[in-house]
Write a protein that holds these residues in place. Structure first.
Motif, mmCIF file in Angstrom:
data_model
loop_
_atom_site.group_PDB
_atom_site.id
_atom_site.type_symbol
_atom_site.label_atom_id
_atom_site.label_comp_id
_atom_site.label_asym_id
_atom_site.label_seq_id
_atom_site.Cartn_x
_atom_site.Cartn_y
_atom_site.Cartn_z
ATOM 1 N N ASP A 11 29.145 20.721 35.998
ATOM 2 C CA ASP A 11 27.780 20.409 36.418
ATOM 3 C C ASP A 11 27.239 21.574 37.239
ATOM 4 O OD1 ASP A 11 25.584 18.308 36.947
ATOM 5 O OD2 ASP A 11 26.147 18.911 38.972
ATOM 6 N N THR A 12 26.089 22.120 36.823
ATOM 7 C CA THR A 12 25.467 23.250 37.515
ATOM 8 C C THR A 12 24.062 22.855 37.939
ATOM 9 O OG1 THR A 12 26.706 24.792 36.101
ATOM 10 C CG2 THR A 12 24.860 25.683 37.356
ATOM 11 N N ASN A 13 23.749 22.985 39.234
ATOM 12 C CA ASN A 13 22.414 22.610 39.697
ATOM 13 C C ASN A 13 21.454 23.785 39.582
ATOM 14 O OD1 ASN A 13 22.828 24.294 41.941
ATOM 15 N ND2 ASN A 13 23.335 22.612 43.317
ATOM 16 N N SER A 14 20.217 23.575 40.004
ATOM 17 C CA SER A 14 19.180 24.591 39.838
ATOM 18 C C SER A 14 19.446 25.852 40.658
ATOM 19 C CB SER A 14 17.815 24.012 40.220
ATOM 20 O OG SER A 14 17.823 23.537 41.557
ATOM 21 N N ASP A 15 20.317 25.756 41.666
ATOM 22 C CA ASP A 15 20.662 26.920 42.484
ATOM 23 C C ASP A 15 21.897 27.643 41.960
ATOM 24 O OD1 ASP A 15 18.567 26.473 44.307
ATOM 25 O OD2 ASP A 15 19.767 24.971 45.383
ATOM 26 N N GLY A 16 22.436 27.173 40.837
ATOM 27 C CA GLY A 16 23.615 27.809 40.267
ATOM 28 C C GLY A 16 24.934 27.336 40.849
ATOM 29 N N GLU A 17 24.886 26.322 41.719
ATOM 30 C CA GLU A 17 26.114 25.799 42.313
ATOM 31 C C GLU A 17 26.821 24.886 41.308
ATOM 32 O OE1 GLU A 17 24.565 25.628 46.947
ATOM 33 O OE2 GLU A 17 24.330 23.874 45.649
ATOM 34 N N GLU A 18 28.146 25.002 41.216
ATOM 35 C CA GLU A 18 28.900 24.259 40.215
ATOM 36 C C GLU A 18 29.841 23.240 40.855
ATOM 37 O OE1 GLU A 18 31.022 27.043 37.815
ATOM 38 O OE2 GLU A 18 29.234 27.708 36.715
ATOM 39 N N ARG A 19 30.106 22.182 40.105
ATOM 40 C CA ARG A 19 31.101 21.199 40.478
ATOM 41 C C ARG A 19 31.610 20.551 39.195
ATOM 42 N NH1 ARG A 19 28.141 15.549 42.283
ATOM 43 N NH2 ARG A 19 26.601 15.519 40.589
#
Length: 239
Positions: free
Chosen positions: A45-53
């Motif tokens: 999962d990647t959010n709009s800021d490019g952070e992944e989990r």
């Protein structure tokens, strides 16, 4: 023990069912959201800021769910597949989704949202929230769905009631590559007709969602989920 499928090879299995078609855009009929107890999907999962989990979604059990109909307030019950959703490193579920397979598609009838392991909110839908409609998956096919959506606090007090409108459109078959492998997938675009939000989903026959993207007005991607691993379920809920 759950059996880990050879994900990279799934798109090549059952050739006629999983291969792109040459018949003018008509995609094969197949199970785009296979419901079975034990099924487990792991997404990057990647959010709009490019952070992944890593996000894990799993069908944990069958359960008869009892809840008030959002529109009428009359008590309803449905035999559901219960899907949990949580971060890979977390013990507590962040949410539970109650799914029902109907002739028109796989639908959500209830959802529980959890914060720090505690119930934060319950959502119900009348008649249902369409997740994946059934075939035929012909390019250009478009269906609109309307539902009432109610939110309740942990004490069962109604806090919100609204009517939602969505359009689902089949974009066609595309080959997509994600961490789990390469798939011949059916692309579906879902538009929220109330606020204009657009999401695109790619589903592979017999596997489920392999890619999801939130599309922004300028055509860029505002976040995504990519399939990293999939474990096949072992049992179906009885009728």
């Amino acid at each position: 023990m759950r059996r880990l499928l050879p994900i990279a090879l799934l798109a090549a299995c059952e050739g006629a069912e999983r291969s792109p078609q040459d018949d003018g855009g008509a995609a094969p009929e197949c199970d785009l959201f296979p419901l079975a107890v034990g099924a487990r999907w792991t997404y990057r999962d990647t959010n709009s800021d490019g952070e992944e989990r890593d996000l894990v979604k799993a069908i944990d059990r069958c359960e008869v769910s009892v809840f008030d109909d959002c529109l009428t307030g009359v008590e309803r019950s449905a035999k559901t597949y219960v899907q949990s959703s949580s971060e890979a490193d977390e013990v507590d579920d962040s949410g539970l989704t109650f799914l029902v397979p109907l002739p028109e598609g796989v639908v959500r009838v209830r959802q529980e949202v959890r914060r720090d392991g505690a119930l934060d909110q319950v959502q119900t839908y009348s008649p249902y929230f369409m997740r994946v409609m059934t075939g035929p998956y012909e390019t250009g096919r478009s269906e609109s769905f309307t539902h009432d959506r109610c939110e309740y606090d942990p004490a069962g007090t109604l806090t919100s009631h609204e009517v939602r409108h969505y359009r689902h459109e089949i974009l066609g078959e595309e080959e997509v590559t994600v961490p789990a492998g390469t798939f011949a997938a059916i692309a579906i675009e879902r538009t929220d007709l109330d606020d204009g939000d657009v999401k695109r989903y790619w589903f592979a026959c017999g596997v489920g969602k392999v890619l999801e993207r939130k599309m922004l007005e300028d055509g860029s991607v505002g976040g995504s989920e990519e399939l990293a691993a999939y474990e096949e379920g072992q049992s179906r809920c009885e009728d």
